[in-house]
Every structure is written in C-alpha cells, then in structure tokens.
Enzyme design. Structure first.
Site, PDB file in Angstrom:
ATOM      1  N   PRO A   2      16.344  36.418  47.879  1.00  0.00           N
ATOM      2  CA  PRO A   2      16.743  37.820  47.815  1.00  0.00           C
ATOM      3  C   PRO A   2      16.664  38.379  46.397  1.00  0.00           C
ATOM      4  O   PRO A   2      17.118  37.758  45.441  1.00  0.00           O
ATOM      5  CB  PRO A   2      18.184  37.795  48.317  1.00  0.00           C
ATOM      6  CG  PRO A   2      18.304  36.520  49.085  1.00  0.00           C
ATOM      7  CD  PRO A   2      17.402  35.557  48.402  1.00  0.00           C
ATOM      8  N   GLU A   3      16.059  39.529  46.259  1.00  0.00           N
ATOM      9  CA  GLU A   3      16.051  40.256  45.000  1.00  0.00           C
ATOM     10  C   GLU A   3      16.579  41.651  45.274  1.00  0.00           C
ATOM     11  O   GLU A   3      17.002  41.962  46.391  1.00  0.00           O
ATOM     12  CB  GLU A   3      14.639  40.280  44.406  1.00  0.00           C
ATOM     13  CG  GLU A   3      14.076  38.876  44.216  1.00  0.00           C
ATOM     14  CD  GLU A   3      13.074  38.767  43.083  1.00  0.00           C
ATOM     15  OE1 GLU A   3      13.048  39.642  42.213  1.00  0.00           O
ATOM     16  OE2 GLU A   3      12.322  37.778  43.080  1.00  0.00           O
ATOM     17  N   LYS A  51      22.142  43.117  42.979  1.00  0.00           N
ATOM     18  CA  LYS A  51      22.016  42.118  44.042  1.00  0.00           C
ATOM     19  C   LYS A  51      23.301  41.971  44.856  1.00  0.00           C
ATOM     20  O   LYS A  51      23.436  41.042  45.632  1.00  0.00           O
ATOM     21  CB  LYS A  51      21.615  40.767  43.438  1.00  0.00           C
ATOM     22  CG  LYS A  51      20.253  40.795  42.742  1.00  0.00           C
ATOM     23  CD  LYS A  51      19.899  39.408  42.240  1.00  0.00           C
ATOM     24  CE  LYS A  51      18.569  39.424  41.518  1.00  0.00           C
ATOM     25  NZ  LYS A  51      18.173  38.076  41.062  1.00  0.00           N
ATOM     26  N   ARG A 250      14.886  28.649  35.698  1.00  0.00           N
ATOM     27  CA  ARG A 250      14.151  29.249  36.797  1.00  0.00           C
ATOM     28  C   ARG A 250      12.681  28.886  36.649  1.00  0.00           C
ATOM     29  O   ARG A 250      12.121  28.905  35.543  1.00  0.00           O
ATOM     30  CB  ARG A 250      14.292  30.782  36.780  1.00  0.00           C
ATOM     31  CG  ARG A 250      15.730  31.256  36.849  1.00  0.00           C
ATOM     32  CD  ARG A 250      16.399  30.911  38.160  1.00  0.00           C
ATOM     33  NE  ARG A 250      15.791  31.609  39.276  1.00  0.00           N
ATOM     34  CZ  ARG A 250      16.127  32.842  39.649  1.00  0.00           C
ATOM     35  NH1 ARG A 250      17.053  33.516  38.986  1.00  0.00           N
ATOM     36  NH2 ARG A 250      15.539  33.407  40.685  1.00  0.00           N
TER      37      ARG A 250
END
Length: 284
Positions: A2-3, A51, A250
């Site tokens: 999800p972004e 978010k 990341r």
C-alpha cells in the site's frame, strides 16, 4: 504494498459505503480494543491522510488505521463470503445494513477524539494527494537535511506524506537522480517531487500502479521489480540494493547509467552517521 494512492482509493470506497450510515455491528480483534463497540454510531466520513485512513464518527471520535506493508480493507455485501485472507488476519469489522467492511492485517488501530487527530497524524508533512498539498512546504522540509540521501528523504513521511517505495524508485529513475544522491545535490528537487505526485495522481482511481502507461504485468514499471533486466531506456541491467537506516532498509532498484552518480559502494563510506554516504549491499 500500500502507498498513498492505494490508501486514497480505499478511503473513497470506504466513504461511499459508510458515510452517512449507522454501524449495526463492529468487531475489534485486537486486545487493546476488544471491548470497543461502535454499534449505533454514525459514520460522518472516511478520509486519507498520507498512508493513514481516518474514519470520522458522528460522536466526535476518529478511528485511525494504517496499512503499513500488508494491510487492506475489503468491502462485501451482507452474506457474501469474505475472501481477503484467512480469518486470523482480520483485525476490524464495521457493518451497516448494506455493507460489511473487513480490515485485514491492519496496524496502528486507534480511536481518539476527532479534535485530537494531530496526536496521530500531526507529524506528517504535506499530503501528496491531499486537498491541502503544499509543494513549497514539502521542499522546505526536505531541504532541512541537505546531506540526507534523497531515496531516504523522500520516503520520510515527516517531509511529505504518501510516497512509498514504488513511487520513490520510479520517480528517481524518470528524473535521472541516483537514489544515494544527497538532497542538496538533486538538480531540481521540485521536479522530482512533482513527478512522484503526477504518478500517484494518475493511479489513484484504480488498484493497478503503472508508471509506464502500460498496465500489462511486467511492462508497468521502469525499474521496480526488474533487477538484472535491461533498462527500458539504455539497455543497462537494472541494479537492486538496500537503502535506509538499520532495520528500516528498503529494496531499491535503479539504472546505473540513466541515474549515474558516485558509487554507493564506497570503501571510504562511513555507516550509521546521518549525512554520510552509506554502503549498500547489491543483489547480484
């Protein structure tokens, strides 16, 4: 994962299902909220904030949920089979006469007075997809730490809210900036931020996240998920490494030619110090 655009779309769908209705049933499968019952409460609106998903209730409270890496909300008609994931992944259920909203693997589930929402989201920078988007404020926050790596800074939700790893790597590629470049060395910081925002605006109305304009799987991204495959512009193999502080790394894809810069694998690099170049482990 999800972004900001995923959360924005989820908020629109949840708002359509819940806004102006009365909850007939609620379940919170979380120890800290297990006794909470929202039955009989009206839903005023559902809005995204970066978010975070904010469900504002008619009694002056707000239910906040965060998707993090794997959360999602699914909406079903009463009696339909819930197919989002195994039952043990369900964290929250909100049901009206017409809809059942089921939250899977949700994180940071909290309920606070709506007037106190800033306790949960007040630290966030300007929302890339929000009605109060402020480019200049986002740039000001980014420039406060000129020695930070741009690939880290653009993901920092305190600078600007909503951008995730996909839009980080894709926007950096499209403007030709190396992920490990310092914020101060980015030639046109505004162009980079606006490119990320443009990509997110283009994808917010549908679940597919294409940055190339093509939605076919394998052709939808420039560098993301394409380690070792030829760059769509120059043919150079795409590289993959890890970027970010310890425990928050990341995966990062980039083209070493289209995004040429000093090598992030620098034998003189010093780790663990803000503003210093960080060595990266490349996945061969």
């Amino acid at each position: 994962m999800p972004e900001g655009d995923t959360v924005w779309l989820a908020a629109q769908r949840m708002n359509t299902a819940l806004a102006g209705t009365t909850l007939r049933r609620s379940e919170f499968r979380l120890p800290q909220l297990a006794a909470l019952d929202l039955s009989g409460t009206t839903v005023r609106e559902v809005v995204p904030r970066g978010k975070h998903l904010l469900i504002r209730l008619g009694d002056g409270r707000t239910l906040r949920t965060h998707f993090r890496m794997d959360g999602s909300w699914h909406i079903y008609r009463p009696g339909a089979k819930w197919r989002g994931s195994p039952a043990y992944d369900i964290r929250v259920v909100l049901a009206t006469d017409e809809w059942e909203c089921v939250g899977y693997r949700l994180h940071d589930v909290d309920i606070v007075p709506t007037a106190d929402e800033d306790r949960l989201v007040g630290h966030l920078g300007p929302d890339v997809l929000g009605p109060d988007w402020d480019l200049e404020e986002a740039l000001r926050r980014l420039r406060e730490r000129p020695d930070e790596q741009i690939g880290v800074a653009i993901l920092d939700q305190r600078n600007l809210a909503g951008i995730g790893n996909l839009y980080k790597v894709e926007s950096l590629f499209l403007v030709g900036v190396h992920p490990w470049a310092r914020v101060a060395d980015v030639p046109d910081l505004a162009a980079l931020v606006e490119r990320a925002r443009t990509l997110m605006l283009a994808n917010r109305h549908h679940p597919e996240q294409s940055t190339t304009g093509v939605t076919r799987r394998g052709q939808d991204h420039w560098v993301a998920g394409r380690k070792g495959r030829p760059c769509r512009r120059c043919g150079t193999p795409i590289l993959l490494g890890e970027q970010g502080p310890p425990t928050q790394e990341r995966v990062t894809w980039w083209c070493p030619k289209c995004q040429a810069a000093h090598s992030p694998v620098d034998p003189q690099a010093r780790t663990g110090e803000p503003g210093r170049p960080q060595p990266v482990t490349l996945y061969r």
